[in-house]
Enzyme design. Sequence first.
Site, short mmCIF file in Angstrom:
data_model
loop_
_atom_site.label_atom_id
_atom_site.label_comp_id
_atom_site.label_asym_id
_atom_site.label_seq_id
_atom_site.Cartn_x
_atom_site.Cartn_y
_atom_site.Cartn_z
N ASP A 201 1.08 -1.43 0.10
CA ASP A 201 0.11 0.01 -0.22
C ASP A 201 0.74 1.40 -0.46
O ASP A 201 0.44 1.91 0.84
CB ASP A 201 -0.95 0.06 1.65
CG ASP A 201 -2.29 -1.36 1.36
OD1 ASP A 201 -3.05 -1.08 0.63
OD2 ASP A 201 -1.49 -2.65 1.75
N HIS A 367 -2.22 -9.82 -0.82
CA HIS A 367 -2.53 -8.42 -0.62
C HIS A 367 -3.72 -8.35 1.12
O HIS A 367 -3.11 -7.70 1.80
CB HIS A 367 -3.63 -7.52 -0.98
CG HIS A 367 -3.92 -6.30 -1.40
ND1 HIS A 367 -2.40 -5.31 -0.94
CD2 HIS A 367 -5.08 -5.34 -1.11
CE1 HIS A 367 -3.32 -4.17 -0.68
NE2 HIS A 367 -4.62 -4.39 -1.06
N HIS A 377 -11.20 -3.44 7.43
CA HIS A 377 -11.06 -4.72 6.63
C HIS A 377 -11.04 -5.99 7.64
O HIS A 377 -11.03 -7.50 7.21
CB HIS A 377 -9.83 -5.18 5.29
CG HIS A 377 -9.94 -3.71 5.06
ND1 HIS A 377 -10.46 -3.81 3.71
CD2 HIS A 377 -8.93 -2.62 4.95
CE1 HIS A 377 -10.09 -2.23 3.47
NE2 HIS A 377 -9.15 -1.86 3.62
#
Length: 566
Positions: A201, A367, A377
């Site tokens: 990221d 990921h 998340h």
Amino acid sequence: MKICTTFCVSLATVLVMMSNIVMAVAETHIPTTLDGPFDPVTRRFDPSLRRGSDDLPMTHPRLRKNVTSNFPEQIALAISSPTSMWVSWVTGDAQIGLNVTPVDPASVGSEVWYGKKSGKYTSVGKGDSVVYSQLYPFEGLWNYTSGIIHHVKLKGLEPGTRYYYKCGDSSIPAMSQEHYFETFPKPSPNNYPARIAVIGDLGLTSNSTSTIDHLNYNDPSMILMVGDLTYANQYLTTGGKGASCYSCAFPDAPIRETYQPRWDGWGRFMEPLTSEIPMMVIEGNHEIEPQAGGITFKSYLTRFAVPAEESGSKSNFYYSFDAGGIHFIMLGAYVDYNSTGAQFAWLKKDLQSVDRSVTPWLVAAWHSPWYNSYASHYQEFECMRLEMEELLFRYRVDIVFDGHVHAYERMNRVFNYTLDPCGPVYITVGDGGNIEKVDVDHADDPGKCPSAGDNIPEFGGVCKSNFSTGPAKGNFCWNKQPEWSAFRESSFGHGILEVVNSTYALWTWHRNQDNYKENAVGDQIYIVRQPELCMKDLKDPHQSLPYNSSTKSSSAINHLSQVEWS
């Protein structure tokens, strides 16, 4: 008498120095996973710090184009095999506007001159070139077509050797300056890359520059990039200023737009590293970049050369490669990961082919994390975990690297939410420095537990779960930091993996806010393999490892819902 005095003073000085060294060693004791499982530790976000920074403008010196005409730029290396290396670059000018016309990719040649001595190029490699477009048939949206993207595979290289090279088209002539790279030693339990950098990221903010500058200081020999590279999809197609929350800033956008020149800026930003150090990438959700007609991942698939074919994969979304005595498996979280799909079949075959007597270390990366105690998340990719975790555990994967969550977290060895000495060490490093800012809320903080309807993945099914055993029994979230979460901190940074031998590897996470030369370590531990405990059933390195019921944990979760693949 003078000699004796000098000798005595020198001896005293040496004794003091030795004492200081002993004290320093004692003060810097590095724990090992054999000391675990560790009591969970949280280092809270410092409210005096900013959670993030704005993106660098395209006029920034590190993003501007600094070559003319058809000279190569955005030069990048990637491992193909122990005896081959990919060299990629871009020539010509990209176009962006309402009407764009792709150039002929064959109009500029793809050559790499290389040899073992500076200025002495004894071989020439030739490859392919391609152009891609990002098109939006909506009023007012700009279209994009790339410069010419070149990929050349250099074959027949000697392991553990330095090569000097230039790339470009000698007929124009338009060749790059000289660069060099070093091939990794051949796969062996005694050969390892010096330092492997791990980033997720990243983006193109001021925090990103701190991460890359810090990483460059640590002198890595390879970069593992675990998704979400440029954040080009945080912009409208017309550019302007990026937004940390796209849906908030552009609620009326007819499609998730993406400003493709950010990819070109990112390639220039990374070139000082990637022109001499191989970078192995895997896709994240910010690489989806949908176009009309269901086209996705166009930039990711076109810009990066990966050893998919070399590893028996038919997709650039997942592949594997060796780096000395380490076998890396790169998995795709945004393509079919079901146990009936092509990726799962490839993964099983790849794991069966690993010879642990040659590559003792087995490292996986994708990921989106399966183990994550942040509110952001949380349990987002539970479906992928339920499909694949048992297979990775069965073949004794040692370490898993993920991104996606914009913070750092290292787990105790775990399988199926239960502490297990043979489970992988999961590490989240989605804290490269992107525009979406660092995550600070934990799912176990009061009032921060997401609902089962939150954190819906951009791809795949939904599988939310309550815990059925342990302190969180019957609940969706723990009421304290979970026992499988060993250390977490909301800071930007990067990691360095240094494999020492077939059983010991040093993992170090570096925080951006720390001084680069001193006190730069935010987390450090020796990850220790225990083949005598965890691989005792593996008699033949090529044999499928039978599942060890003595180490298999009982189910720790109850499904709330499981939506079929969509």
